[in-house]
Design a protein around this motif. Structure first.
Motif, PDB file in Angstrom:
ATOM      1  N   THR A  29     -10.005  17.202   4.093  1.00 26.44           N
ATOM      2  CA  THR A  29     -11.365  16.938   4.572  1.00 26.44           C
ATOM      3  C   THR A  29     -11.552  15.432   4.685  1.00 26.44           C
ATOM      4  O   THR A  29     -10.795  14.652   4.122  1.00 26.44           O
ATOM      5  N   VAL A  30     -12.559  15.032   5.414  1.00 26.42           N
ATOM      6  CA  VAL A  30     -12.798  13.616   5.685  1.00 26.42           C
ATOM      7  C   VAL A  30     -13.075  12.826   4.409  1.00 26.42           C
ATOM      8  O   VAL A  30     -12.752  11.649   4.316  1.00 26.42           O
ATOM      9  N   GLU A  31     -13.603  13.462   3.405  1.00 20.75           N
ATOM     10  CA  GLU A  31     -13.965  12.733   2.188  1.00 20.75           C
ATOM     11  C   GLU A  31     -12.759  12.106   1.483  1.00 20.75           C
ATOM     12  O   GLU A  31     -12.908  11.148   0.756  1.00 20.75           O
ATOM     13  N   PHE A  32     -11.542  12.605   1.727  1.00 19.73           N
ATOM     14  CA  PHE A  32     -10.358  12.057   1.074  1.00 19.73           C
ATOM     15  C   PHE A  32      -9.567  11.103   1.973  1.00 19.73           C
ATOM     16  O   PHE A  32      -8.624  10.470   1.541  1.00 19.73           O
ATOM     17  N   VAL A  33      -9.939  11.012   3.243  1.00 20.13           N
ATOM     18  CA  VAL A  33      -9.235  10.146   4.193  1.00 20.13           C
ATOM     19  C   VAL A  33      -9.786   8.726   4.083  1.00 20.13           C
ATOM     20  O   VAL A  33     -10.990   8.513   4.034  1.00 20.13           O
TER      21      VAL A  33
ATOM     22  N   GLY B 179      -4.648   9.473   0.003  1.00 21.34           N
ATOM     23  CA  GLY B 179      -4.038   9.113  -1.281  1.00 21.34           C
ATOM     24  C   GLY B 179      -3.180   7.881  -1.088  1.00 21.34           C
ATOM     25  O   GLY B 179      -3.612   6.885  -0.516  1.00 21.34           O
ATOM     26  N   GLU B 180      -1.955   7.948  -1.526  1.00 28.39           N
ATOM     27  CA  GLU B 180      -1.019   6.819  -1.409  1.00 28.39           C
ATOM     28  C   GLU B 180      -0.220   6.855  -0.107  1.00 28.39           C
ATOM     29  O   GLU B 180       0.490   5.912   0.210  1.00 28.39           O
ATOM     30  N   GLU B 181      -0.319   7.920   0.642  1.00 34.99           N
ATOM     31  CA  GLU B 181       0.508   8.098   1.832  1.00 34.99           C
ATOM     32  C   GLU B 181      -0.269   7.733   3.098  1.00 34.99           C
ATOM     33  O   GLU B 181      -1.427   8.099   3.260  1.00 34.99           O
ATOM     34  N   VAL B 182       0.403   7.018   4.012  1.00 32.52           N
ATOM     35  CA  VAL B 182      -0.184   6.642   5.300  1.00 32.52           C
ATOM     36  C   VAL B 182       0.437   7.525   6.385  1.00 32.52           C
ATOM     37  O   VAL B 182       1.658   7.666   6.459  1.00 32.52           O
ATOM     38  N   PHE B 183      -0.405   8.118   7.227  1.00 40.33           N
ATOM     39  CA  PHE B 183       0.034   8.974   8.315  1.00 40.33           C
ATOM     40  C   PHE B 183      -0.236   8.259   9.632  1.00 40.33           C
ATOM     41  O   PHE B 183      -1.362   7.840   9.888  1.00 40.33           O
ATOM     42  N   GLU B 184       0.795   8.130  10.453  1.00 39.42           N
ATOM     43  CA  GLU B 184       0.672   7.520  11.778  1.00 39.42           C
ATOM     44  C   GLU B 184       0.731   8.638  12.804  1.00 39.42           C
ATOM     45  O   GLU B 184       1.693   9.414  12.829  1.00 39.42           O
TER      46      GLU B 184
END
Length: 185
Positions: free
Chosen positions: A9-13, A90-95
């Motif tokens: 959900t958007v709250e964690f992004v 979290g600690e991970e970046v998604f491209e």
């Protein structure tokens, strides 16, 4: 594809960023690439681009590796990039890339020129079928040529910024460069 309930959900992004270009780097040993064999090209996705006195959006097309084990163009998908973005969860970046996919029109290439024909994918209501893909699935840029039907004249008002929106079908050009020929043959 995971169910929507498994998506965050958007709250964690966090840290959402938008980019107007990306570099595709792939192994292609040849004279232009040098002996290391790394070739680099820029994929553009810009809302306002100006060249030769014409201003408009530039949304390049790409080849996607969607996990097929088929060789050449049979194992790749074609899409048009509408947005390049990244976000942290979290600690991970998604491209990622927001894309509009193209569908293969036939099971074999055109017998007259050896090129595959693709059509933009639309749903039953006439809207573009859009998807989000990870940037790692992008193989390289793709070059599409319009399929001209009949003797219908093309209005002079149409310029290159609208070609992918005006025509109904496109050839996937494997003759654009050596690397495209090797990838798509």
């Amino acid at each position: 594809m995971p169910p929507i309930s498994a998506c965050p959900t958007v709250e964690f992004v966090e840290d959402i960023s938008v980019f107007h270009s990306a570099k595709a780097v792939f192994c292609a040993p040849s004279n232009p690439s040098g002996i290391e064999g790394l070739y680099r090209e820029t994929i553009q996705c810009t809302p306002k681009w100006k060249t030769s006195g014409t201003t408009g959006p530039r949304r390049d097309c790409i080849l996607l590796n969607t996990g097929s084990n088929m060789a050449g163009a049979r194992g790749l998908d074609v899409a048009r990039v509408h947005l390049l973005f990244s976000f942290a969860l979290g600690e991970e970046v998604f491209e990622c890339a927001l894309i509009h996919k193209f569908c293969r029109s036939f099971t074999d290439p055109d017998p007259d020129n050896g090129l595959w024909i693709f059509k933009p994918d639309y749903d039953g209501a006439g809207y573009r079928v859009m998807s989000v893909v990870h940037i790692d699935s992008v193989v390289r840029a793709a070059h599409l040529l319009p399929v001209f039907k009949d003797q219908t004249p093309i209005p002079r008002e149409i310029d290159f910024t609208h070609m992918l929106d005006v025509f109904k079908a496109f050839y996937l050009n494997k003759y654009i460069d050596y690397h495209a020929f090797e990838t798509l043959s």
